[in-house]
Write an enzyme that holds these catalytic residues in place. Structure first.
Site, PDB file in Angstrom:
ATOM      1  N   LYS A  76       0.867  -1.182   0.000  1.00  0.00           N
ATOM      2  CA  LYS A  76       0.000   0.000   0.000  1.00  0.00           C
ATOM      3  C   LYS A  76       0.901   1.229   0.000  1.00  0.00           C
ATOM      4  O   LYS A  76       1.923   1.241   0.703  1.00  0.00           O
ATOM      5  CB  LYS A  76      -0.879  -0.041   1.252  1.00  0.00           C
ATOM      6  CG  LYS A  76      -1.895   1.079   1.347  1.00  0.00           C
ATOM      7  CD  LYS A  76      -2.786   0.894   2.573  1.00  0.00           C
ATOM      8  CE  LYS A  76      -3.859   1.955   2.680  1.00  0.00           C
ATOM      9  NZ  LYS A  76      -4.755   1.742   3.849  1.00  0.00           N
ATOM     10  N   SER A 151      -9.598   1.842   2.836  1.00  0.00           N
ATOM     11  CA  SER A 151      -8.720   2.617   1.990  1.00  0.00           C
ATOM     12  C   SER A 151      -7.682   1.773   1.235  1.00  0.00           C
ATOM     13  O   SER A 151      -7.089   2.264   0.279  1.00  0.00           O
ATOM     14  CB  SER A 151      -7.969   3.666   2.828  1.00  0.00           C
ATOM     15  OG  SER A 151      -7.187   3.024   3.826  1.00  0.00           O
ATOM     16  N   SER A 175      -9.888  -0.628   6.986  1.00  0.00           N
ATOM     17  CA  SER A 175      -9.328  -0.543   5.633  1.00  0.00           C
ATOM     18  C   SER A 175      -8.617  -1.775   5.103  1.00  0.00           C
ATOM     19  O   SER A 175      -8.200  -1.778   3.949  1.00  0.00           O
ATOM     20  CB  SER A 175      -8.386   0.647   5.533  1.00  0.00           C
ATOM     21  OG  SER A 175      -9.151   1.815   5.427  1.00  0.00           O
TER      22      SER A 175
HETATM   23  N1  GLN Z   1     -13.301   4.301   6.484  1.00  0.00           N
HETATM   24  C1  GLN Z   1     -12.559   4.647   7.656  1.00  0.00           C
HETATM   25  C2  GLN Z   1     -12.095   6.090   7.573  1.00  0.00           C
HETATM   26  O1  GLN Z   1     -12.269   6.700   6.560  1.00  0.00           O
HETATM   27  C3  GLN Z   1     -11.409   3.723   7.880  1.00  0.00           C
HETATM   28  C4  GLN Z   1     -10.235   3.984   7.018  1.00  0.00           C
HETATM   29  C5  GLN Z   1      -9.046   3.153   7.388  1.00  0.00           C
HETATM   30  O2  GLN Z   1      -9.174   2.108   8.031  1.00  0.00           O
HETATM   31  N2  GLN Z   1      -7.896   3.628   7.003  1.00  0.00           N
HETATM   32  O3  GLN Z   1     -11.553   6.613   8.513  1.00  0.00           O
END
Ligand code: GLN
Length: 483
Positions: A76, A151, A175
């Site tokens: 990532k 994400s 994510s």
């Molecule tokens: N959807 C969540 C957020 O936007 C989690 C994102 C993540 O785990 N990086 O904060």
């Protein structure tokens, strides 16, 4: 070749059926051919990959072995990679070449992995659909009009489309697990402190945790083995021995107590997903598990608490991007204030700016007690709920997401609608617990995930339950058409 799992690749390399170099070339060609449809990579690292593949082949020729020696993966794009762009999905870091490797990157490289590239992601990991990336949305290989989740959406799309067997992700509020669910993968968020955060660009430091995305629980075990461990460079890393995760994959589920929280099945959950979750429960019962209804009474407060705590930490973490030290700088600033304002205004996308504003507000004098402190108290209540539940059961089971993958753009005008998709995943981050999502069926041709949660440091238990389930079901083997 591209259908092989990490475990199969390791066997093939050990049996000299192919070399890591051959495999790497095949996958790089596949990425070049298919990724334009998916946009799952931000950067490809062909040169590094071929160099690492050759080195891995040489190590094998010298008698070395190891499940990750010569295994192609991707990171990532928020794991720092020395000399390689590490963009975090943001214009702010579009020109940033990290001066060092993240611990996870260094550990995996030492184990012999081959880095094919850096994967697309929501900007600074803020999002659930990979739609906030400066590099454009990544697409779900099961339906190119839909999000792959976020994400870590690029990692998920690439692994689901068989561009590579596994990839790293990070999970601050879901994510890893959520994109795994929406693309038919297995994804594991480890216990907070299990995997080093050194060199992982911070979103919300008390919640962030790196982990594996792969097609099977066995492959998650293999990749986690290379990622986990104490790191003195990360002050929240925990000095706890790392078990042999693959060795934990042969446990019987006889008598395993599985708790199913009654709050999980309230309004908001797609009834077709509820049915698939019940089916997975029945399957595990057949394998000997004992099912118990439990309660997580404070679950309803998780989204508001998370969406105060995460933005608060983000507003502090992202203050370092000021146009002075590294990253994007605006053209011709009139003065210092103009430099700060325009560099941040032009370098950050709208979702990141929204979170910084919410976070700065929640932390400001006069509002701190009302928002931030209150959210921290809720966080403790949520943790206490889990501690009480784990006195009665060994595993908690439920859906990973309330809905299957949505159409790209459908939630763009309503950020809260996207936040609500996190309802099942964020509690594990608030409590620091490990969680896993595994394939459990399809709704309208779109994958659905079942989430398993376990007590601290019981990653092996999660992987074993998922592995036993996968030995008896074939959801995880389904491949999206065209890939
Ligand atoms: N959807 C969540 C957020 O936007 C989690 C994102 C993540 O785990 N990086 O904060």
């Amino acid at each position: 070749m591209h259908h092989m799992t990490l475990a199969e690749i390791a066997r093939g390399l050990a049996d000299k059926k192919f070399s890591s170099e051959e495999l790497t070339k095949t996958l790089l060609a596949r990425i070049t051919q298919l990724d334009p449809q998916l946009n799952s990579f931000i950067s490809l690292t062909e040169e590094l990959a071929l160099q690492q593949a050759k080195a891995a082949d040489a190590r094998r020729a010298n008698g070395e072995s190891g499940a990750l020696l010569g295994a192609p993966i991707a990171h990532k794009d928020l794991f720092c990679t020395q000399g390689i762009r590490t963009s975090c999905g943001s214009k702010m870091l579009d020109n940033f070449k990290a001066p060092y490797d993240a611990t996870v990157v260094a550990k995996l490289a030492a184990a012999g992995t081959v880095t094919l590239g850096k994967t697309n992601m929501d900007e600074f990991a803020m999002g659930s659909g990979n739609e906030t990336s400066y590099y454009g949305a990544a697409k779900n290989p099961w339906n190119l009009e839909r999000v792959p989740g976020g994400s870590s959406g690029g990692s998920a799309a690439a692994v689901a489309a068989r561009l590579l067997p596994a990839a790293t992700g990070t999970d601050t509020g879901g994510s890893i697990r959520q994109p795994a669910a929406l693309t038919n993968l297995t994804g594991l968020k480890p216990t907070y402190g299990r995997v080093s955060r050194w060199g992982m660009i911070a979103y919300a430091s008390s919640l962030d945790q790196g982990g594996p995305l792969a097609r099977t629980a066995e492959d998650c075990a293999i990749l986690l083995q290379g990622m986990a461990g104490f790191d003195p460079q990360d002050s929240t890393s925990i000095d706890e021995p790392v078990p042999d995760y693959r060795a934990s994959l042969n446990g019987s589920l006889q008598g395993l107590r599985i708790g199913v929280p009654k709050e999980y099945f309230s309004a908001g959950l797609d009834p077709r997903i509820a049915e698939l979750i019940h089916n997975s429960v029945k399957e595990l019962e057949k394998l000997g598990a004992v099912i118990k209804e439990i309660s997580l009474p404070n679950m309803q407060h998780a989204i508001p608490a998370y969406y105060v705590i995460a933005p608060a930490e983000a507003s502090s973490n992202l203050s370092r991007f000021d146009g002075v030290r590294f990253g994007y700088r605006c053209e011709n600033p009139a003065n210092l204030e103009d430099l700060y304002k325009r560099s941040r205004g032009e370098g950050f996308g709208s979702e990141v700016q929204r979170r910084i504003m919410v976070g700065a507000y929640a932390l400001s004098a006069g509002y701190y007690d009302a928002y931030y402190l209150k959210a921290q108290k809720i966080r403790r209540l949520i943790k206490n709920d889990f501690m009480a539940a784990f006195n009665e059961v060994d595993i908690i089971l439920g859906p990973t997401t309330p809905n299957p993958a949505w159409k790209i753009g459908d939630k763009s005008s309503d950020p809260v609608a996207a936040y609500l998709e996190d309802v099942y995943t964020i509690t594990a981050n608030l409590a620091g617990l490990p969680g896993l999502s595994m394939p459990a069926g399809f709704v309208d041709g779109l994958p659905v995930g079942v989430q398993l949660l376990a007590p601290y440091f019981q990653e092996g238990r999660l992987l074993n339950v998922a592995h036993q389930y996968q030995l008896n079901t074939d959801w995880h083997t389904r491949t999206p058409t065209g890939f």
